[in-house]
Write an enzyme that holds these catalytic residues in place. Structure first.
Site, mmCIF file in Angstrom:
data_model
loop_
_atom_site.group_PDB
_atom_site.id
_atom_site.type_symbol
_atom_site.label_atom_id
_atom_site.label_comp_id
_atom_site.label_asym_id
_atom_site.label_seq_id
_atom_site.Cartn_x
_atom_site.Cartn_y
_atom_site.Cartn_z
ATOM 1 N N ALA A 12 48.936 -4.460 -13.581
ATOM 2 C CA ALA A 12 50.091 -3.541 -13.845
ATOM 3 C C ALA A 12 51.379 -3.659 -12.751
ATOM 4 O O ALA A 12 50.809 -4.006 -11.888
ATOM 5 C CB ALA A 12 49.700 -2.106 -13.832
ATOM 6 N N ASP A 13 52.391 -3.361 -13.027
ATOM 7 C CA ASP A 13 53.455 -3.284 -12.121
ATOM 8 C C ASP A 13 53.537 -1.767 -11.431
ATOM 9 O O ASP A 13 53.676 -1.704 -10.210
ATOM 10 C CB ASP A 13 54.699 -3.584 -12.690
ATOM 11 C CG ASP A 13 54.860 -4.959 -13.408
ATOM 12 O OD1 ASP A 13 54.495 -5.915 -12.489
ATOM 13 O OD2 ASP A 13 55.074 -5.080 -14.552
ATOM 14 N N GLU B 296 50.511 -8.367 -24.415
ATOM 15 C CA GLU B 296 49.735 -7.675 -23.758
ATOM 16 C C GLU B 296 49.274 -6.180 -24.500
ATOM 17 O O GLU B 296 48.089 -5.837 -24.601
ATOM 18 C CB GLU B 296 49.946 -7.228 -22.339
ATOM 19 C CG GLU B 296 50.070 -8.321 -21.312
ATOM 20 C CD GLU B 296 50.863 -8.059 -20.135
ATOM 21 O OE1 GLU B 296 50.757 -8.909 -18.968
ATOM 22 O OE2 GLU B 296 51.717 -7.217 -20.002
ATOM 23 N N LYS C 236 54.404 -2.163 -17.485
ATOM 24 C CA LYS C 236 54.056 -3.411 -17.293
ATOM 25 C C LYS C 236 55.107 -4.430 -17.961
ATOM 26 O O LYS C 236 56.138 -3.980 -18.434
ATOM 27 C CB LYS C 236 52.773 -3.704 -18.257
ATOM 28 C CG LYS C 236 51.487 -3.154 -17.659
ATOM 29 C CD LYS C 236 50.141 -3.377 -18.620
ATOM 30 C CE LYS C 236 50.127 -4.653 -18.957
ATOM 31 N NZ LYS C 236 50.013 -5.728 -17.856
ATOM 32 N N GLY C 237 54.881 -5.771 -17.547
ATOM 33 C CA GLY C 237 55.939 -6.617 -18.218
ATOM 34 C C GLY C 237 56.836 -7.377 -17.067
ATOM 35 O O GLY C 237 57.655 -8.062 -17.349
ATOM 36 N N GLY C 238 56.094 -7.164 -15.858
ATOM 37 C CA GLY C 238 56.764 -7.920 -14.854
ATOM 38 C C GLY C 238 56.581 -9.374 -15.068
ATOM 39 O O GLY C 238 57.829 -10.197 -14.661
ATOM 40 N N GLY D 164 49.516 -12.446 -15.621
ATOM 41 C CA GLY D 164 50.015 -12.007 -14.062
ATOM 42 C C GLY D 164 49.144 -12.702 -12.916
ATOM 43 O O GLY D 164 48.070 -13.112 -13.378
ATOM 44 N N SER D 165 49.554 -12.430 -11.763
ATOM 45 C CA SER D 165 48.827 -13.156 -10.670
ATOM 46 C C SER D 165 47.487 -12.287 -10.373
ATOM 47 O O SER D 165 46.441 -13.299 -9.945
ATOM 48 C CB SER D 165 49.526 -12.932 -9.471
ATOM 49 O OG SER D 165 49.972 -11.923 -9.208
ATOM 50 N N THR D 166 47.422 -11.122 -10.667
ATOM 51 C CA THR D 166 45.863 -10.614 -10.401
ATOM 52 C C THR D 166 44.965 -10.981 -11.719
ATOM 53 O O THR D 166 43.766 -11.195 -11.244
ATOM 54 C CB THR D 166 45.968 -8.870 -10.552
ATOM 55 O OG1 THR D 166 47.326 -8.664 -9.748
ATOM 56 C CG2 THR D 166 44.887 -8.314 -9.956
HETATM 57 C C1 5RP Z 1 52.516 -9.399 -16.731
HETATM 58 C C2 5RP Z 1 52.357 -7.984 -16.265
HETATM 59 C C3 5RP Z 1 51.517 -7.959 -15.215
HETATM 60 O O1 5RP Z 1 50.387 -7.224 -15.424
HETATM 61 C C4 5RP Z 1 52.311 -7.234 -13.999
HETATM 62 O O2 5RP Z 1 53.598 -7.847 -13.805
HETATM 63 C C5 5RP Z 1 51.347 -7.233 -12.844
HETATM 64 O O3 5RP Z 1 51.595 -8.652 -12.312
HETATM 65 P P1 5RP Z 1 50.705 -9.250 -11.010
HETATM 66 O O4 5RP Z 1 49.225 -9.155 -11.215
HETATM 67 O O5 5RP Z 1 51.156 -10.650 -10.600
HETATM 68 O O6 5RP Z 1 51.119 -8.370 -9.844
HETATM 69 O O7 5RP Z 1 52.618 -6.972 -17.045
HETATM 70 O O8 5RP Z 1 53.638 -9.153 -18.217
#
Ligand code: 5RP
Length: 226
Positions: free
Chosen positions: A87-88, A107, A98-100, A29-31
């Site tokens: 995390a979402d 993961e 999670k899983g966005g 993810g981006s973070t």
């Molecule tokens: C990816 C995830 C990410 O941790 C979740 O979607 C958060 O993403 P972001 O850091 O881009 O907000 O679970 O499968």
């Protein structure tokens, strides 16, 4: 402050959670992208990384960090003390959706191989109750309608993620409308349906600590009793 600058602040704070000289588990993810960027500047601190997605593996290699095979690391009995991931949504008990980004299965696998889960989020991810964010469920393609029908019977509204295939060759159903009273129970229930690979509830094994970035700074919140 922008959301990205908050994500970057949470990612930087995660550097203090690392065990020097050890392998680190890396989410997606981006973070996590900001975490990998920061880790690349201090790559001598880790012995390599076990990655949860092709995207994170690419970023790790580009940052000069060796990506290790999970099977080899586990077979060698090498500990992985820390897993860092976003995390979402995350609740007060550090249970997560999670899983966005669609990497939920890998993961969960990598997180389960690591001793501590360090979750890095901006404050918008903190919720009183999970379920505002549509729950991702990775599904074997031939079971799509079977699983979707069962999700509807739970009150959910599953939508297939358009044009998306996971790193494992499967599809993702994003399920809105669920009332998640008991995240652990729901995680176990959905997980055992034939055709479900992974549900994006990370509740039976919540995070050990969450680093929450807000405009006034970072809050480090450990799980109570863990
Ligand atoms: C990816 C995830 C990410 O941790 C979740 O979607 C958060 O993403 P972001 O850091 O881009 O907000 O679970 O499968």
């Amino acid at each position: 402050m922008t959301q990205d600058s908050l994500k970057r602040a949470a990612a930087l704070a995660a550097l203090d959670e690392l065990v020097d000289g050890a392998i680190v588990g890396v989410g997606s993810g981006s973070t996590v992208g900001f975490f990998i960027e920061a880790l690349g500047e201090r790559r001598e601190r880790v012995a390599g990384a076990v990655s949860s997605s092709e995207r994170s593996s690419d970023l790790l290699r580009a940052a000069g960090i060796e990506v290790l095979d999970l099977n080899r690391v586990v077979a060698a009995g090498t500990p992985i003390p820390v897993y860092v991931d976003g995390a979402d949504e995350i609740d007060g008990s550090l249970r997560m959706i999670k899983g966005g980004g669609g990497a939920l299965t890998r993961e969960k696998i990598v997180a389960s191989a690591c001793e501590r889960f360090v979750c890095i989020v901006d404050h918008s991810k903190l919720v009183a109750r999970l379920g505002g964010f549509p729950l991702p469920v990775e599904v074997i393609p031939m079971a799509r309608e079977l699983v979707a029908a069962r999700l509807r019977r739970l009150g959910g509204e599953p939508v297939e993620r358009a044009g998306f295939v996971t790193d494992n060759g499967n599809l993702v159903l994003d399920v809105g409308g669920l009332v998640i009273d008991d995240p652990v129970k729901l995680e176990f229930e959905i997980n055992q349906w034939p055709g479900v690979v992974t549900v994006g509830l990370f509740a039976s094994r919540p995070a050990n600590v969450v680093l929450i970035a807000a405009p006034d700074g970072i809050e480090r919140r450990p799980a109570i009793g863990r």
